[in-house]
Scaffold this active site. Structure first.
Site, PDB file in Angstrom:
ATOM      1  N   ASP A 148      -3.622   9.280   5.496  1.00 33.04           N
ATOM      2  CA  ASP A 148      -4.411   9.895   7.060  1.00 33.04           C
ATOM      3  C   ASP A 148      -5.780   8.987   7.255  1.00 33.04           C
ATOM      4  OD1 ASP A 148      -5.868  10.001   4.370  1.00 33.04           O
ATOM      5  OD2 ASP A 148      -6.438  12.400   5.295  1.00 33.04           O
ATOM      6  N   ASP A 284      -2.003  -5.869  -5.796  1.00 37.58           N
ATOM      7  CA  ASP A 284      -2.548  -5.922  -4.715  1.00 37.58           C
ATOM      8  C   ASP A 284      -3.702  -4.938  -4.639  1.00 37.58           C
ATOM      9  OD1 ASP A 284      -0.478  -3.260  -4.990  1.00 37.58           O
ATOM     10  OD2 ASP A 284      -2.316  -2.296  -3.836  1.00 37.58           O
TER      11      ASP A 284
HETATM   12  P1  AMP Z   1      -4.133   2.327  -3.762  1.00 40.13           P
HETATM   13  O1  AMP Z   1      -3.063   1.460  -4.950  1.00 40.13           O
HETATM   14  O2  AMP Z   1      -4.978   2.857  -3.906  1.00 40.13           O
HETATM   15  O3  AMP Z   1      -5.736   0.852  -3.596  1.00 40.13           O
HETATM   16  O4  AMP Z   1      -3.402   2.391  -2.505  1.00 40.13           O
HETATM   17  C1  AMP Z   1      -2.568   1.600  -2.504  1.00 40.13           C
HETATM   18  C2  AMP Z   1      -1.626   1.064  -0.836  1.00 40.13           C
HETATM   19  O5  AMP Z   1      -1.821   3.044  -0.197  1.00 40.13           O
HETATM   20  C3  AMP Z   1      -2.795   0.375   0.088  1.00 40.13           C
HETATM   21  O6  AMP Z   1      -2.011  -0.230   1.338  1.00 40.13           O
HETATM   22  C4  AMP Z   1      -4.169   1.513   0.883  1.00 40.13           C
HETATM   23  O7  AMP Z   1      -4.038   1.170   1.811  1.00 40.13           O
HETATM   24  C5  AMP Z   1      -2.949   3.502   0.739  1.00 40.13           C
HETATM   25  N1  AMP Z   1      -3.595   4.262   0.842  1.00 40.13           N
HETATM   26  C6  AMP Z   1      -4.230   4.627  -0.308  1.00 40.13           C
HETATM   27  N2  AMP Z   1      -4.756   5.967   0.395  1.00 40.13           N
HETATM   28  C7  AMP Z   1      -4.537   6.067   1.640  1.00 40.13           C
HETATM   29  C8  AMP Z   1      -4.584   7.417   2.802  1.00 40.13           C
HETATM   30  N3  AMP Z   1      -5.439   8.196   2.693  1.00 40.13           N
HETATM   31  N4  AMP Z   1      -4.485   6.865   3.964  1.00 40.13           N
HETATM   32  C9  AMP Z   1      -3.956   5.682   4.133  1.00 40.13           C
HETATM   33  N5  AMP Z   1      -3.444   4.431   3.358  1.00 40.13           N
HETATM   34  C10 AMP Z   1      -3.807   5.118   1.462  1.00 40.13           C
HETATM   35 MG    MG Z   2      -5.496  -0.287  -3.314  1.00 35.95          MG
END
Ligand code: AMP
Ligand code: MG
Length: 546
Positions: A148, A284
């Protein structure tokens, strides 16, 4: 000098220099593949009732902002509701290896960069430093996949708090300017057990010279977009590594890689010494600048344990456990080398830089360990090497709080030497031990090991090889071993209060975190994790849900 947010001048070199996608409005927030682009234009999705919850004057000073903000303006701008002149909001495209596997295109799924501000400098930064201003939780983008684009208050507060605490700890990090309540609930299944509930939503304003990650280059290499890879490297060199040259030559790329390696090694060494566990060290989530980025299910080692894994989603493999972080960083940098390889005539030139990670890490780690012990350690001396090895073994023998242990070690160097001071010295360490029956005062075995280590440390501390006066070394020990950490249970208390509308616990915690190397008046902030917090959600380990 800008006085208010609306007086800031925004620049947009990333958008201007690099190819991006400007979609028709109907497409902007729809998840999609965005080939041949470094970014996709998207506006933050407005929120119904933004309210400023917390603000970091130290981070604001980086942008040249002084004094208290106008809460109405801050809430409007830092929620994304009000767009200021010069802003060209976008979400960045990147890929990454998640838990060791290539995950394809990821990108800013909920972070939106508003623009770049040429800052006023500030502690540890050059004047004229450029700061990317980014809202996390600002709504869907091209990269949101099935999510979201929002973030809950608990995870946003944790990111706000820890970014600023890490800065004050001296660990390279992204910064947090503000925390804004959106007034819009966000539904999350916190325990992933089929019981989603509505939680308060929030947005953190993050600052970094750039949020470019290792994954930015990985996606371009993977998709064969090498021209864009070179353009991105050129932009990075020009704005963030000008000392390496502004043209994307082989030399400059090798220099860029080596600098990222060296800085990442330093960052992870700092993590190990302050007891920080990132929790999700995917490629990432690693910055090319070697700064800590993306605070999610992180934790601090309340108990010294190389296996400590704060992210419950990682309980099976414990890939991102405390003791594995240097190895994971090295592996991630290997992926980074693979991503830069197509841009270099002779990719073998990256190999020495990658191997140098180990030496860089060891140099930093050892230098800080020496400061923490108040000694000029000679690592070729078997006695010195054994002293450190035995210390780490002692810390793992029974549940020990490492932060408290190292602070007590400073006091231990000032107790009377010899038999008469033994009991007093051992008692100093009581607060570091969790199990009352395993405290040195009560457990003969633990006492003997601790006593043995303290005797050897003391003999070494008083050794004529140490030419710096003892009190100067003690000051050095204090400056290398933090007394205050934003422990998960303290953050959780601040979250519980904030969800009830009480922001004082957050303000108090943030305030003691401003001086982490000093003993605060309130001993609660330097105590070990209380037993009620051992297994309570959010207090030691937590899920990825955010
Ligand atoms: P993270 O490992 O939490 O850094 O997230 C991994 C990927 O998921 C990144 O591309 C974030 O932008 C995406 N992401 C995490 N939570 C959300 C969210 N609630 N809505 C959209 N993208 C998300
Ligand atoms: Mg991230």
């Amino acid at each position: 000098m800008p006085r208010t947010l609306s007086e800031l001048t925004f620049d947009d070199t990333f958008v201007r220099t690099l190819p991006g996608e400007v979609p028709p409005p109907a497409l902007a927030r729809r998840s999609r593949d965005v080939p041949h682009a470094a970014w996709a234009a998207v506006d933050p999705t407005p929120v119904p009732a933004p309210r400023l919850l917390a603000y970091s004057p130290e981070a604001a000073a980086l942008l040249g902002l002084e004094g208290t903000p106008d809460p109405g303006e801050a809430a409007a701008v830092l929620s994304g509701n009000r767009r200021l002149p010069g802003m060209r909001p976008y979400a960045a495209r990147y890929g990454g290896h998640q838990f060791g596997h290539w995950a394809g295109q990821l990108g800013d799924g909920r972070a939106i960069t508003l623009g770049e501000v040429v800052g006023a400098g500030g502690p540890g930064t050059r004047g004229g430093q450029r700061w990317e201003v980014q809202l996390k939780g600002a709504g869907p983008t091209a990269f949101s996949r099935r999510s979201d684009g929002r973030a809950v208050l608990r995870s946003s507060l944790r990111e706000f708090l820890c970014s600023e605490a890490m800065f004050h700890l001296g660990v390279p990090t992204t910064r947090a300017l503000a925390l804004v309540d959106t007034g819009e609930p966000v539904v999350r299944d916190m325990f992933y057990d089929g019981h989603p509930r509505a939680e308060p939503g929030a947005i953190v304003t993050r600052l970094a010279p750039t949020f470019v990650r290792l994954g930015h280059f990985e996606i371009l290499a993977e998709r064969g977009e090498h021209t864009l890879g070179r353009t991105l490297a050129g932009w990075l060199l020009t704005h963030h590594f000008p000392e390496l040259g502004t043209v994307c030559t082989d030399d400059a790329l090798v220099g860029l890689f080596e600098t990222t390696v060296a800085r990442t090694a330093r960052m992870v060494s700092d993590w190990m010494h302050v007891g920080f566990v990132h929790g999700v060290m995917n490629t990432d989530n690693l910055s090319v600048l070697g700064i800590t980025i993306d605070y999610g299910p992180y934790g601090f080692t309340d108990v010294y344990d190389p296996d400590f894994t704060p992210n419950t989603t990682d309980f099976q493999s414990r890939r991102y456990r405390y003791g594995h972080q240097p190895a994971v960083a090295h592996w991630n940098l290997y992926r980074f080398a693979m991503a830069l390889a197509p841009l270099i005539t002779d990719p073998a030139r990256l190999e020495p830089g990658l191997s140098a990670f180990v030496t860089h890490f060891e140099d930093h780690w050892r230098a800080r360990m020496a400061r923490r012990l108040g000694l000029t350690l000679d690592w070729t001396d078997p006695g010195d090497a054994a002293l450190v090895k035995d210390l780490l073994a002692l810390l793992t023998a029974v549940e020990t709080d490492p932060a408290i242990f190292f602070r007590r070690l400073i006091d231990a160097t000032a107790t009377p030497a010899g038999r008469s001071g033994d009991a007093e010295r051992v008692r100093l360490f009581d607060p570091a031990y969790y199990d009352p029956s395993a405290r040195p005062a009560d457990d003969g075995d633990v006492r003997a090991r601790l006593q043995g280590f303290l005797d050897r440390h003391r003999a070494r501390f008083d050794d004529p090889r140490e030419t710096t006066p003892a009190d100067v070394r003690r000051a050095g020990m204090r400056a290398a071993s933090p007394a205050v950490l934003p422990r998960n249970y303290l953050a959780q208390e601040a979250i519980d209060a904030a969800e009830r509308g009480d922001l004082q616990p957050l303000e108090r915690l943030l305030d003691v975190c401003r001086r982490p190397y000093e003993d605060p008046a309130d001993a609660r902030y330097t105590a070990r994790r209380p037993e009620w917090a051992r297994d309570k959600a959010g207090c030691s380990a937590l899920s990825c849900s955010s």
